[in-house]
Scaffold this motif. Structure first.
Motif, mmCIF file in Angstrom:
data_model
loop_
_atom_site.group_PDB
_atom_site.id
_atom_site.type_symbol
_atom_site.label_atom_id
_atom_site.label_comp_id
_atom_site.label_asym_id
_atom_site.label_seq_id
_atom_site.Cartn_x
_atom_site.Cartn_y
_atom_site.Cartn_z
ATOM 1 N N ARG A 81 84.447 -53.473 30.807
ATOM 2 C CA ARG A 81 83.156 -53.795 31.440
ATOM 3 C C ARG A 81 82.588 -52.558 32.127
ATOM 4 O O ARG A 81 81.402 -52.254 32.015
ATOM 5 N N GLN A 82 83.460 -51.826 32.814
ATOM 6 C CA GLN A 82 83.001 -50.623 33.529
ATOM 7 C C GLN A 82 82.415 -49.603 32.553
ATOM 8 O O GLN A 82 81.388 -48.985 32.821
ATOM 9 N N VAL A 83 83.069 -49.453 31.409
ATOM 10 C CA VAL A 83 82.569 -48.476 30.421
ATOM 11 C C VAL A 83 81.199 -48.918 29.907
ATOM 12 O O VAL A 83 80.258 -48.108 29.826
ATOM 13 N N LEU A 84 81.060 -50.193 29.585
ATOM 14 C CA LEU A 84 79.764 -50.680 29.085
ATOM 15 C C LEU A 84 78.681 -50.501 30.147
ATOM 16 O O LEU A 84 77.571 -50.041 29.846
ATOM 17 N N ALA A 86 78.522 -48.351 32.441
ATOM 18 C CA ALA A 86 78.229 -46.950 32.763
ATOM 19 C C ALA A 86 77.270 -46.302 31.765
ATOM 20 O O ALA A 86 76.768 -45.210 32.016
ATOM 21 N N ALA A 87 76.995 -46.957 30.637
ATOM 22 C CA ALA A 87 76.073 -46.420 29.613
ATOM 23 C C ALA A 87 76.354 -44.940 29.343
ATOM 24 O O ALA A 87 75.468 -44.077 29.446
ATOM 25 N N LEU A 88 77.603 -44.648 28.989
ATOM 26 C CA LEU A 88 78.035 -43.256 28.795
ATOM 27 C C LEU A 88 77.397 -42.620 27.559
ATOM 28 O O LEU A 88 76.953 -43.319 26.647
ATOM 29 N N ALA A 89 77.416 -41.304 27.524
ATOM 30 C CA ALA A 89 76.987 -40.567 26.323
ATOM 31 C C ALA A 89 78.207 -40.454 25.407
ATOM 32 O O ALA A 89 78.900 -39.439 25.387
ATOM 33 N N ASP A 90 78.460 -41.520 24.661
ATOM 34 C CA ASP A 90 79.702 -41.596 23.875
ATOM 35 C C ASP A 90 79.480 -41.001 22.476
ATOM 36 O O ASP A 90 78.377 -41.054 21.941
ATOM 37 N N MET A 91 80.527 -40.496 21.874
ATOM 38 C CA MET A 91 80.535 -40.002 20.494
ATOM 39 C C MET A 91 79.375 -39.044 20.182
ATOM 40 O O MET A 91 78.751 -39.131 19.136
ATOM 41 N N VAL A 92 79.127 -38.171 21.100
ATOM 42 C CA VAL A 92 78.141 -37.103 20.838
ATOM 43 C C VAL A 92 78.661 -36.243 19.681
ATOM 44 O O VAL A 92 77.897 -35.686 18.912
ATOM 45 N N GLN A 93 79.924 -36.160 19.561
ATOM 46 C CA GLN A 93 80.665 -35.399 18.536
ATOM 47 C C GLN A 93 80.728 -33.910 18.865
ATOM 48 O O GLN A 93 81.802 -33.326 18.804
ATOM 49 N N ALA A 300 87.118 -41.869 16.282
ATOM 50 C CA ALA A 300 88.327 -41.573 17.055
ATOM 51 C C ALA A 300 87.946 -41.013 18.424
ATOM 52 O O ALA A 300 87.065 -40.164 18.532
ATOM 53 N N GLY A 301 88.574 -41.510 19.456
ATOM 54 C CA GLY A 301 88.310 -41.005 20.800
ATOM 55 C C GLY A 301 87.088 -41.631 21.454
ATOM 56 O O GLY A 301 86.649 -41.165 22.506
ATOM 57 N N ASN A 302 86.545 -42.714 20.861
ATOM 58 C CA ASN A 302 85.367 -43.332 21.501
ATOM 59 C C ASN A 302 85.749 -43.897 22.867
ATOM 60 O O ASN A 302 86.903 -44.232 23.132
ATOM 61 N N ALA A 303 84.728 -44.015 23.726
ATOM 62 C CA ALA A 303 84.998 -44.295 25.144
ATOM 63 C C ALA A 303 85.679 -45.647 25.352
ATOM 64 O O ALA A 303 86.578 -45.776 26.195
ATOM 65 N N LEU A 304 85.265 -46.665 24.599
ATOM 66 C CA LEU A 304 85.890 -47.984 24.800
ATOM 67 C C LEU A 304 87.378 -47.938 24.430
ATOM 68 O O LEU A 304 88.224 -48.500 25.130
ATOM 69 N N ALA A 307 89.256 -45.982 27.109
ATOM 70 C CA ALA A 307 89.388 -46.762 28.341
ATOM 71 C C ALA A 307 90.434 -47.854 28.155
ATOM 72 O O ALA A 307 91.242 -48.122 29.056
ATOM 73 N N ALA A 308 90.443 -48.473 26.971
ATOM 74 C CA ALA A 308 91.450 -49.508 26.695
ATOM 75 C C ALA A 308 92.849 -48.902 26.796
ATOM 76 O O ALA A 308 93.762 -49.494 27.383
#
Ligand code: PLP
Length: 457
Positions: A81-84, A86-93, A300-304, A307-308
């Motif tokens: 829930r915290q990750v969602l 936070a609206a992170l800049a995920d998988m920018v690559q 691979a390495g995505n934020a969710l 975090a899990a």
């Protein structure tokens, strides 16, 4: 209207089996119907599943080992829930996000001798990476593996699968060499032939719950290193505390060159796997700027997922789950070993921590031996199905046959189980064994329906 989970479930809650029959692998609903496992589960908590009729089941399967911390653990849900939120800049690559770095640091801290981590989206992918890394690092092509081995079903991991049934019709696969489990002489012969990159082993095999003989892994590693080859431990199922150590190889006093994890690292929510390896192996794979993405994967390495993984490790530490796996596993094994004295169908109880196999064999008693022979003629391994079925339908405990045509029942509960669940399982198992043992037991009410189903199949 957009996605609305509640209305989808209320409209289609009973349609799962039909939709699978129409649009997915239609053999799955067919199999579940055949073995009487066709339930619709609605909710889950810890080691319990609840079906649409409100019946509660004790889950000794744990999603094939995914639910180490139990189902719907509040700590993992909160992390996600915290990750969602936070609206992170995920998988920018083209960046270096911090969460994979933190999870990698946590993993290597639990794996002395291993320095670096490659993240994946599944167990099979972690094995694929291990195979490629071993080949690149040694400059050799041959991977040795064991009878009964299971490392996933992608083309590379299928090439090191120890069962003909899985491989049939998918060849040609990678060149391979299968060894009998724990056979040092066979290993020595293959190493002398040359060209061996690595031996890939599950420290306890998932299919059949077979353990290598004591001391085998240490001696195998010595031989491998003598011949410039690597030891890869596939800990996808045994890792993350399952066997009462964080990695099962710790029981054997070895430090592999490469190790894989997945399943339980997900906290039961987001697929995640990892391939851990020594520094020099990474240096050979990622040897220059040109080779920076020579082995990589988009998700691979995505934020969710990260975090899990981080939340799972925190829960494991906070709740002492590695220690609990050892304690609860010991209680189960002791209870089962005592039953082996009373019920001569039980040939062996083996495993470590909460990965336990109960093997059945031909009883000493002549009447029961005759029943055993009849079942074996119908189908090898059928006896285990005969135990799993009443455990489920009458005692509402979900277990599995450890492998096709293998008379072994496998226990793989969440690592959170306590005295209550251990006692519930042992009481139920004893009831099923008592009935199997009684005159007419195996070929009576217990066996008849299973035999009819097996013949129909
Ligand atoms: C030891 C082992 N390796 C690899 C795999 C493959 O993992 P996945 O199903 O996530 O691809 C499994 C899955 O059961 C496994 O038990």
């Amino acid at each position: 209207m957009g996605f609305d989970l509640a209305s989808l479930l209320s409209q289609h809650g009973d349609d799962g089996a039909r939709l699978h029959a129409e649009h997915l692998n239609a053999q799955v609903p067919r199999l579940l119907r055949t073995v009487g496992f066709d339930r619709v589960y609605e909710r889950a908590d810890g080691a319990r599943l609840v079906d649409r009729e409100g019946r509660s089941y004790l889950d000794f399967l744990a999603g094939f080992g995914v639910f180490g911390v139990g189902r719907n653990h509040p700590g993992i849900r909160e992390a996600l829930r915290q990750v969602l939120d936070a609206a992170l800049a995920d998988m920018v690559q083209l960046d270096t996000p911090v969460l994979p770095g933190l999870l990698a640091r946590e993993l290597v801290a639990r794996a002395p001798g291993l320095d670096r981590v490659y993240f994946t989206n599944s167990g099979a992918e972690a094995v694929e990476a291990a195979l490629k890394f071993a080949r690149r690092a040694t400059g050799r092509g041959r991977i040795l593996y064991w009878d009964h081995a299971y490392h996933g079903l992608t083309a590379g991991s299928l090439s090191v699968n120890g069962s003909r049934d899985f491989r049939r019709g998918f060849g040609p696969l990678l060149p391979d060499t299968r060894l009998p489990v724990g056979d040092l002489a066979a290993l020595r012969r293959q190493l002398r032939r040359g060209g061996v990159a690595a031996l890939l082993v599950e420290p306890i095999q998932g299919k059949g719950v077979y353990l290598p003989p004591p001391g085998f892994l240490a001696e195998a590693q010595r031989l491998l290193h003598e011949h410039g080859a690597l030891l890869i431990c596939d800990e996808v199922q045994t890792g993350v505390g399952r066997t009462g150590r964080f990695f099962c190889y710790e029981h054997e006093g070895v430090r592999p060159d490469i190790a894989t994890v997945a399943k339980a690292l997900s906290g039961g929510f987001v697929p995640v796997g990892a391939t851990l390896a020594k520094q020099w192996i990474f240096d050979r794979v990622y040897s220059s700027l040109d080779r920076v993405f020579v082995h990589a994967s988009t998700f691979a390495g995505n934020a969710l997922a990260m975090a899990a993984g981080l939340a799972t490790l925190a829960v494991m530490d906070d709740e002492g789950l590695v220690e609990n796996a050892e304690r609860a596993g010991r209680a189960l094994m002791d209870g089962l070993a005592a039953m082996a004295d009373r019920y001569d169908f039980i040939a062996d109880v083996r495993g470590r921590g909460l990965m336990i196999g109960i093997e059945f064999g031909r009883p000493r008693n002549r009447r029961r031996a005759a029943s055993w022979d009849v079942l074996r003629i119908v189908r090898r391994g059928l006896f285990a199905q005969l135990i799993v079925q009443p455990l489920f339908s009458e005692h509402r405990i979900l277990t599995q046959v450890a492998a096709d045509r293998t008379p072994v029942v496998k226990l793989l509960p969440p690592l959170t189980i306590g005295d209550e669940e251990v006692a519930e399982f042992l009481t139920a198992f004893e009831d099923v064994m008592r009935r199997a043992h009684a005159p007419g037991g195996v070929l009576g009410d217990l066996g008849r329906s299973v035999i009819v189903q097996a013949v129909r199949r």
